[in-house]
Design a protein around this motif. Structure first.
Motif, PDB file in Angstrom:
ATOM      1  N   ALA A  56       0.807  -1.221   0.000  1.00 46.54           N
ATOM      2  CA  ALA A  56       0.000   0.000   0.000  1.00 46.54           C
ATOM      3  C   ALA A  56       0.838   1.269   0.000  1.00 46.54           C
ATOM      4  N   GLN A  57       1.941   1.276   0.748  1.00 40.48           N
ATOM      5  CA  GLN A  57       2.738   2.490   0.873  1.00 40.48           C
ATOM      6  C   GLN A  57       3.261   2.929  -0.495  1.00 40.48           C
ATOM      7  N   VAL A  58       3.141   4.229  -0.789  1.00 44.24           N
ATOM      8  CA  VAL A  58       3.515   4.720  -2.125  1.00 44.24           C
ATOM      9  C   VAL A  58       4.988   4.506  -2.427  1.00 44.24           C
ATOM     10  N   ASN A  59       5.835   4.580  -1.402  1.00 47.21           N
ATOM     11  CA  ASN A  59       7.266   4.399  -1.661  1.00 47.21           C
ATOM     12  C   ASN A  59       7.642   2.943  -1.901  1.00 47.21           C
ATOM     13  N   GLN A  60       6.647   2.049  -1.818  1.00 45.10           N
ATOM     14  CA  GLN A  60       6.863   0.640  -2.153  1.00 45.10           C
ATOM     15  C   GLN A  60       6.023   0.201  -3.349  1.00 45.10           C
ATOM     16  N   SER A  61       5.296   1.137  -3.958  1.00 46.16           N
ATOM     17  CA  SER A  61       4.427   0.775  -5.083  1.00 46.16           C
ATOM     18  C   SER A  61       4.417   1.871  -6.144  1.00 46.16           C
ATOM     19  N   TYR A  62       3.577   2.868  -5.995  1.00 40.54           N
ATOM     20  CA  TYR A  62       3.379   3.859  -7.049  1.00 40.54           C
ATOM     21  C   TYR A  62       4.601   4.736  -7.312  1.00 40.54           C
ATOM     22  N   LEU A  63       5.549   4.771  -6.388  1.00 40.90           N
ATOM     23  CA  LEU A  63       6.757   5.567  -6.589  1.00 40.90           C
ATOM     24  C   LEU A  63       7.972   4.720  -6.959  1.00 40.90           C
ATOM     25  N   VAL A  64       7.776   3.424  -7.179  1.00 40.87           N
ATOM     26  CA  VAL A  64       8.898   2.541  -7.517  1.00 40.87           C
ATOM     27  C   VAL A  64       8.989   2.423  -9.040  1.00 40.87           C
ATOM     28  N   ILE A  65       9.948   3.121  -9.607  1.00 44.79           N
ATOM     29  CA  ILE A  65      10.087   3.187 -11.065  1.00 44.79           C
ATOM     30  C   ILE A  65      10.306   1.801 -11.666  1.00 44.79           C
ATOM     31  N   ASP A  66      11.176   1.017 -11.063  1.00 43.73           N
ATOM     32  CA  ASP A  66      11.489  -0.304 -11.634  1.00 43.73           C
ATOM     33  C   ASP A  66      10.251  -1.194 -11.710  1.00 43.73           C
ATOM     34  N   ASN A  67       9.377  -1.105 -10.705  1.00 45.75           N
ATOM     35  CA  ASN A  67       8.169  -1.938 -10.707  1.00 45.75           C
ATOM     36  C   ASN A  67       7.226  -1.538 -11.836  1.00 45.75           C
ATOM     37  N   ILE A  68       7.129  -0.243 -12.099  1.00 40.69           N
ATOM     38  CA  ILE A  68       6.228   0.226 -13.163  1.00 40.69           C
ATOM     39  C   ILE A  68       6.779  -0.142 -14.535  1.00 40.69           C
ATOM     40  N   ILE A  69       8.078   0.034 -14.730  1.00 44.93           N
ATOM     41  CA  ILE A  69       8.686  -0.363 -16.009  1.00 44.93           C
ATOM     42  C   ILE A  69       8.531  -1.872 -16.224  1.00 44.93           C
ATOM     43  N   ALA A  70       8.708  -2.648 -15.159  1.00 45.87           N
ATOM     44  CA  ALA A  70       8.541  -4.105 -15.269  1.00 45.87           C
ATOM     45  C   ALA A  70       7.109  -4.462 -15.648  1.00 45.87           C
ATOM     46  N   ALA A  71       6.121  -3.735 -15.088  1.00 44.26           N
ATOM     47  CA  ALA A  71       4.718  -3.994 -15.427  1.00 44.26           C
ATOM     48  C   ALA A  71       4.451  -3.686 -16.896  1.00 44.26           C
ATOM     49  N   ALA A  72       5.079  -2.624 -17.399  1.00 46.02           N
ATOM     50  CA  ALA A  72       4.910  -2.291 -18.819  1.00 46.02           C
ATOM     51  C   ALA A  72       5.494  -3.385 -19.710  1.00 46.02           C
ATOM     52  N   LYS A  73       6.665  -3.864 -19.353  1.00 43.00           N
ATOM     53  CA  LYS A  73       7.290  -4.925 -20.160  1.00 43.00           C
ATOM     54  C   LYS A  73       6.485  -6.214 -20.094  1.00 43.00           C
ATOM     55  N   LYS A  74       5.974  -6.533 -18.903  1.00 37.96           N
ATOM     56  CA  LYS A  74       5.208  -7.768 -18.722  1.00 37.96           C
ATOM     57  C   LYS A  74       3.947  -7.780 -19.584  1.00 37.96           C
ATOM     58  N   THR A  75       3.320  -6.620 -19.748  1.00 36.13           N
ATOM     59  CA  THR A  75       2.049  -6.538 -20.484  1.00 36.13           C
ATOM     60  C   THR A  75       2.223  -6.076 -21.926  1.00 36.13           C
ATOM     61  N   GLY A  76       3.442  -5.716 -22.304  1.00 38.81           N
ATOM     62  CA  GLY A  76       3.664  -5.232 -23.665  1.00 38.81           C
ATOM     63  C   GLY A  76       3.204  -3.803 -23.877  1.00 38.81           C
ATOM     64  N   ALA A  77       3.057  -3.044 -22.810  1.00 40.12           N
ATOM     65  CA  ALA A  77       2.676  -1.632 -22.956  1.00 40.12           C
ATOM     66  C   ALA A  77       3.858  -0.864 -23.536  1.00 40.12           C
ATOM     67  N   ASP A  78       3.623  -0.133 -24.624  1.00 38.50           N
ATOM     68  CA  ASP A  78       4.711   0.599 -25.267  1.00 38.50           C
ATOM     69  C   ASP A  78       4.628   2.100 -25.047  1.00 38.50           C
ATOM     70  N   ALA A  79       3.714   2.528 -24.156  1.00 39.48           N
ATOM     71  CA  ALA A  79       3.631   3.939 -23.764  1.00 39.48           C
ATOM     72  C   ALA A  79       3.155   3.998 -22.318  1.00 39.48           C
ATOM     73  N   ILE A  80       3.579   5.045 -21.610  1.00 39.98           N
ATOM     74  CA  ILE A  80       3.160   5.246 -20.226  1.00 39.98           C
ATOM     75  C   ILE A  80       2.647   6.665 -20.058  1.00 39.98           C
ATOM     76  N   HIS A  81       1.444   6.784 -19.492  1.00 44.56           N
ATOM     77  CA  HIS A  81       0.890   8.086 -19.119  1.00 44.56           C
ATOM     78  C   HIS A  81       1.016   8.204 -17.598  1.00 44.56           C
ATOM     79  N   PRO A  82       1.664   9.261 -17.098  1.00 42.11           N
ATOM     80  CA  PRO A  82       1.908   9.332 -15.653  1.00 42.11           C
ATOM     81  C   PRO A  82       0.788   9.955 -14.846  1.00 42.11           C
ATOM     82  N   GLY A  83      -0.251  10.516 -15.506  1.00 49.45           N
ATOM     83  CA  GLY A  83      -1.291  11.223 -14.749  1.00 49.45           C
ATOM     84  C   GLY A  83      -0.727  12.457 -14.100  1.00 49.45           C
ATOM     85  N   TYR A  84      -1.119  12.727 -12.855  1.00 47.99           N
ATOM     86  CA  TYR A  84      -0.480  13.805 -12.094  1.00 47.99           C
ATOM     87  C   TYR A  84      -0.166  13.298 -10.697  1.00 47.99           C
ATOM     88  N   GLY A  85       0.736  13.981 -10.002  1.00 47.94           N
ATOM     89  CA  GLY A  85       1.223  13.462  -8.737  1.00 47.94           C
ATOM     90  C   GLY A  85       2.137  12.272  -8.985  1.00 47.94           C
TER      91      GLY A  85
END
Length: 662
Positions: A56-85
């Motif tokens: 749940a903690q943001v510094n272990q999930s939504y703020l972890v760059i490596d985890n987000i990049i890994a999720a993109a690679k796992k799903t084949g996402a070729d673009a990322i929209h960061p929203g805000y915050g």
């Protein structure tokens, strides 16, 4: 061929849902990322695919760059929209996307790095000839330097987190003796929220308007502005109401501010959506505040008055397409106003609230747009910002938009979690706001005595309705148990209900005057007497006739606890009619409890310490803000039941202070 086909949204809540809506409309597949606390969230449900990226903690999930990049690679996402915050203005995140061969739907790494620092961006704007507020934006950050620079600037002054926004790490300092303590708090908040404790100082501009310009650039060197937004109504430097256009804007001033904003964007070769924020004084002079290198929370008001989808613009620009409109083709039509629905108790100094969303039925009609990420049954946790939804109204005139928005705010049903609906409705109805006269000082100067800012007892009609619903539930339960469906005994003495609202108890004498499927009642609350008929109730909505006037009310009943959509929004009442004497919490005023779920940032006393009433004992962090917890009495600290770093629950006892004799 498009530059990408699948977009991962590196965010949560209403902005993730909003981006997904446009991405889907443009034919793109979407991927959600979520923390363990958000496993059943609406943005997860709306996406084509979803990946858990941590606790749940943001510094272990939504703020972890490596985890987000890994999720993109796992799903084949070729673009990322960061929203805000979160990572939306993090240059390292944009750089990581680039290194991974993923399109970042936002500006360049260089622009994010420069404009993401209030200190560096202000230096760049001064060099570009954009008017700026006098202050200190140097690299030396020690207290001695900041104290010396504050004396040079003069008081009052603003402390601002260089890397921040949303009012976090921002403090108004009126006198020199306040400075050191405010620097400590601002640094701590900035470090926790943005990972950087760097600060700048600025001369405080008194009673300005906060006006921002929406800019957009493409990869072909084109930059335009799409009008302005007035975001002057603020609390603790956080925006509460945003509108477009600004009520005092003239064509000449709009052109001057727009051209200054374009100059600011051009100085960093800006690409994508950005917002250049200014302070506008009564003389028409304006000063650069900062540039936000992302989509703003308040972008819907610009969309409504320009007729453009800014997320669609972002996606097309990221795909290499030119801007869809030239400057001369951009038009502003009508008026739009937005408010932010927060999980907070305005009557308790805006204390953030946690709990479960038991009911959520947004009020939608012509001219109303509601951006949200809510589903019934979901928890509102202490881990994220307390904003639940954005309510936006559009009208041909400002007053039409304002009138529509008041109705939408009052009629949105949110039960289970306290929210700021009455505060928002009263702001919108205030004469100073209605006439377009609000500055950044509006709430402090004109709204301090508003009833929404202090605890108010339930209205007599609300108590009567609650008693009738509790009676009905009890009668139905008894009839079902004894096989006497439809039975009512109208000969009994009046029922007496004791209902607790907060720490206050209210007695309702309820006399049953008619039986059957539509029972009638006479309710007496003190000297007030009301006639009620319960025409229908289905567990979600009740239709009642109160003194001859028919009304339909939303409610949720769970045992002895009743939530009612009342005049002040979410009204919670507890039936304590059969509660044993003395069962209510009788802890002394020396007991300090957590006001909400959160994390302990600091414990400033030890057992055996003598403390004074009002002395700071513990600092709690929840929903991205620090909350000081102070002693309620003079006395001695007898017991400390928490430590720095602990996660605590609402109403958990943290410190016990034995009151001094006398």
């Amino acid at each position: 061929m498009p530059a990408f086909n699948k977009i991962l949204i590196a965010n949560r809540g209403e902005i993730a849902c909003r981006v997904m809506r446009t991405a889907r409309d443009l034919g793109y597949r979407t991927v959600a990322v979520y923390s363990e606390a958000d496993a059943n969230a609406r943005h997860v449900q709306l996406a084509d695919e979803a990946v858990c990226i941590g606790p749940a903690q943001v510094n272990q999930s939504y703020l972890v760059i490596d985890n987000i990049i890994a999720a993109a690679k796992k799903t084949g996402a070729d673009a990322i929209h960061p929203g805000y915050g979160f990572l939306s203005e993090n240059a390292d995140f944009a750089r990581a996307c680039e290194a991974a061969g993923i399109v970042f739907i936002g500006p360049t790494v260089e622009a994010i790095h420069l404009m993401g620092s209030k200190r560096l961006s202000k230096i760049a704007m001064l060099e570009a000839g954009v008017p700026c507020i006098p202050g200190y934006e140097g690299a030396d950050q020690d207290d001695e330097t900041l104290i010396r620079e504050a004396e040079r600037i003069g008081y009052p002054l603003m402390i601002k987190a260089s890397a921040g926004g949303g009012g976090r790490g921002m403090r108004l300092v009126q006198r020199a003796e306040e400075l050191v303590a405010q620097l400590r708090t601002a640094r701590s908040e900035a470090q926790n929220a943005f990972g950087s404790g760097e600060l700048i100082l600025e001369k405080a501009v008194i009673q300005p308007r906060h006006v921002e310009i929406q800019v957009f650039g493409d990869q072909h060197g084109n930059i335009v502005y799409l009008g302005e937004r007035d975001c002057s109504v603020q609390r603790r430097h956080q925006k509460v109401i945003e509108e477009a256009p600004c009520p005092v804007m003239t064509p000449e001033l709009r052109r001057a501010m727009g051209e200054a904003a374009v100059k600011a964007a051009a100085a960093v070769n800006y690409v994508g959506a950005g917002t250049v924020e200014f302070l506008l004084d009564a003389s028409g002079a304006f000063y650069f505040l900062e540039m936000n290198t992302r989509l703003q929370v308040e972008h819907p008001v610009t969309e409504l008055v320009t007729g453009q989808d800014l997320v669609a613009w972002q996606i097309r620009v990221a795909a290499g397409q030119p801007l869809p409109l030239k400057q001369e083709d951009i038009r502003i039509d009508g008026h739009a106003i937005e408010v932010r629905l927060y999980a907070e108790d305005a009557a308790s100094n805006f204390l953030p609230q946690t709990g479960q969303v038991l009911r959520w039925e947004p009020e939608l009609f012509d001219g109303i747009r509601i951006d949200h990420g809510l589903v019934e049954g979901q928890p509102v946790t202490p881990f994220y910002d307390p904003m639940l939804a954005k309510l936006i109204a559009y009208g041909a005139t400002r007053d039409e938009a304002r009138r529509k928005l008041i109705r939408a705010v009052e009629d949105c049903v949110l039960l289970g979690v306290k929210a700021n609906q009455r505060f928002l409705a009263n702001l919108l109805a205030h004469p100073v706001f209605a006439e377009g006269g609000a500055t950044t000082a509006f709430i402090a100067e004109h709204f301090a005595a508003d009833p929404s800012l202090a605890p108010q007892p339930p209205r007599a009609a609300e108590l009567a309705v609650a008693a009738a619903l509790l009676y009905q539930a009890s009668a139905l339960a008894n009839a079902h148990q004894h096989g006497l469906a439809g039975w009512r005994n109208v000969e009994n003495a009046p029922w007496r209900f004791t209902l607790r609202h907060g720490e206050q108890k209210h007695v309702v004498a309820l006399e049953v005057t008619a039986s059957g499927d539509q029972p009638g009642f006479t309710a007496r609350i003190g000297e007030t007497s009301l006639e009620l008929v319960l025409l229908a109730s289905d567990g979600r909505w009740a239709t009642l006739q109160i003194d001859g006037v028919r009304r339909r009310l939303a409610y949720h009943l769970d045992g002895q606890r009743l939530w009612l959509h009342g005049h002040a929004g979410n009204l919670e009442l507890l039936d304590v009619t059969h509660e044993p004497a003395g069962a209510q919490d009788a802890a002394s005023s020396g007991t300090v409890k957590a006001p909400m779920d959160g994390a302990i940032v600091d414990v400033l006393v030890a057992e055996g310490d003598r403390v004074a009433k009002g002395q700071l004992l513990v600092v709690l962090e929840a929903m991205k803000m620090e909350h000081p917890l102070k002693a309620g009495v003079d006395g001695i600290v007898r017991r400390i039941q928490t430590s720095k770093g602990d996660q605590v629950k609402s109403r958990q006892v943290l410190v016990e202070v034995e009151a001094a004799e006398g």
